[in-house]
Design a protein around this motif. Structure first.
Motif, mmCIF file in Angstrom:
data_model
loop_
_atom_site.group_PDB
_atom_site.id
_atom_site.type_symbol
_atom_site.label_atom_id
_atom_site.label_comp_id
_atom_site.label_asym_id
_atom_site.label_seq_id
_atom_site.Cartn_x
_atom_site.Cartn_y
_atom_site.Cartn_z
ATOM 1 N N PRO A 148 14.037 8.144 2.760
ATOM 2 C CA PRO A 148 13.979 6.866 2.062
ATOM 3 C C PRO A 148 14.091 5.702 3.046
ATOM 4 O O PRO A 148 14.764 5.794 4.069
ATOM 5 C CB PRO A 148 15.193 6.897 1.137
ATOM 6 C CG PRO A 148 15.607 8.318 1.053
ATOM 7 C CD PRO A 148 15.135 8.980 2.309
ATOM 8 N N GLY A 149 13.437 4.631 2.734
ATOM 9 C CA GLY A 149 13.477 3.444 3.565
ATOM 10 C C GLY A 149 12.465 2.427 3.098
ATOM 11 O O GLY A 149 11.709 2.671 2.164
ATOM 12 N N PRO A 150 12.423 1.277 3.750
ATOM 13 C CA PRO A 150 11.537 0.210 3.298
ATOM 14 C C PRO A 150 10.055 0.586 3.337
ATOM 15 O O PRO A 150 9.290 0.137 2.510
ATOM 16 C CB PRO A 150 11.803 -0.940 4.279
ATOM 17 C CG PRO A 150 13.051 -0.590 4.981
ATOM 18 C CD PRO A 150 13.257 0.870 4.856
ATOM 19 N N ALA A 151 9.619 1.418 4.265
ATOM 20 C CA ALA A 151 8.205 1.770 4.369
ATOM 21 C C ALA A 151 7.951 3.227 3.992
ATOM 22 O O ALA A 151 6.921 3.782 4.350
ATOM 23 C CB ALA A 151 7.718 1.496 5.781
ATOM 24 N N SER A 152 8.845 3.855 3.280
ATOM 25 C CA SER A 152 8.677 5.274 2.971
ATOM 26 C C SER A 152 7.485 5.520 2.055
ATOM 27 O O SER A 152 6.889 6.583 2.108
ATOM 28 C CB SER A 152 9.947 5.839 2.345
ATOM 29 O OG SER A 152 10.209 5.205 1.116
ATOM 30 N N TRP A 153 7.108 4.562 1.236
ATOM 31 C CA TRP A 153 5.965 4.755 0.353
ATOM 32 C C TRP A 153 4.686 4.973 1.167
ATOM 33 O O TRP A 153 3.791 5.674 0.727
ATOM 34 C CB TRP A 153 5.788 3.554 -0.575
ATOM 35 C CG TRP A 153 5.462 2.291 0.170
ATOM 36 C CD1 TRP A 153 6.352 1.384 0.671
ATOM 37 C CD2 TRP A 153 4.166 1.831 0.539
ATOM 38 N NE1 TRP A 153 5.681 0.384 1.316
ATOM 39 C CE2 TRP A 153 4.328 0.626 1.244
ATOM 40 C CE3 TRP A 153 2.879 2.308 0.339
ATOM 41 C CZ2 TRP A 153 3.251 -0.090 1.753
ATOM 42 C CZ3 TRP A 153 1.817 1.591 0.842
ATOM 43 C CH2 TRP A 153 2.009 0.397 1.536
#
Length: 69
Positions: free
Chosen positions: A56-61
């Motif tokens: 998970p993280g800000p750019a995980s998508w």
């Protein structure tokens, strides 16, 4: 039985599709009992679980689609 659901295939296209289906059926029948098939290894959950999944993280998508990212 093969049923055409959509479109209007030519006799050559139907013959090609039938040849593929018959070849796959012959290959599946020729496999020894208990041997893993193409479908078995593709749907094996261990194949997916063995990889490192994105964290998970800000750019995980952005990393969810590309394998090995």
């Amino acid at each position: 039985m093969i049923k055409v659901v959509r479109g209007n295939p030519t006799p050559e296209e139907l013959a090609a599709a039938l040849a593929v289906v018959r070849a796959r059926a012959a290959a599946a029948q020729a496999m020894p009992p208990g041997a893993p098939g193409i479908r078995d290894s593709w749907s094996d959950p261990a194949r997916i679980a063995a990889r490192n999944l994105p964290r998970p993280g800000p750019a995980s998508w952005a990393r969810t689609y590309w394998p090995g990212a």
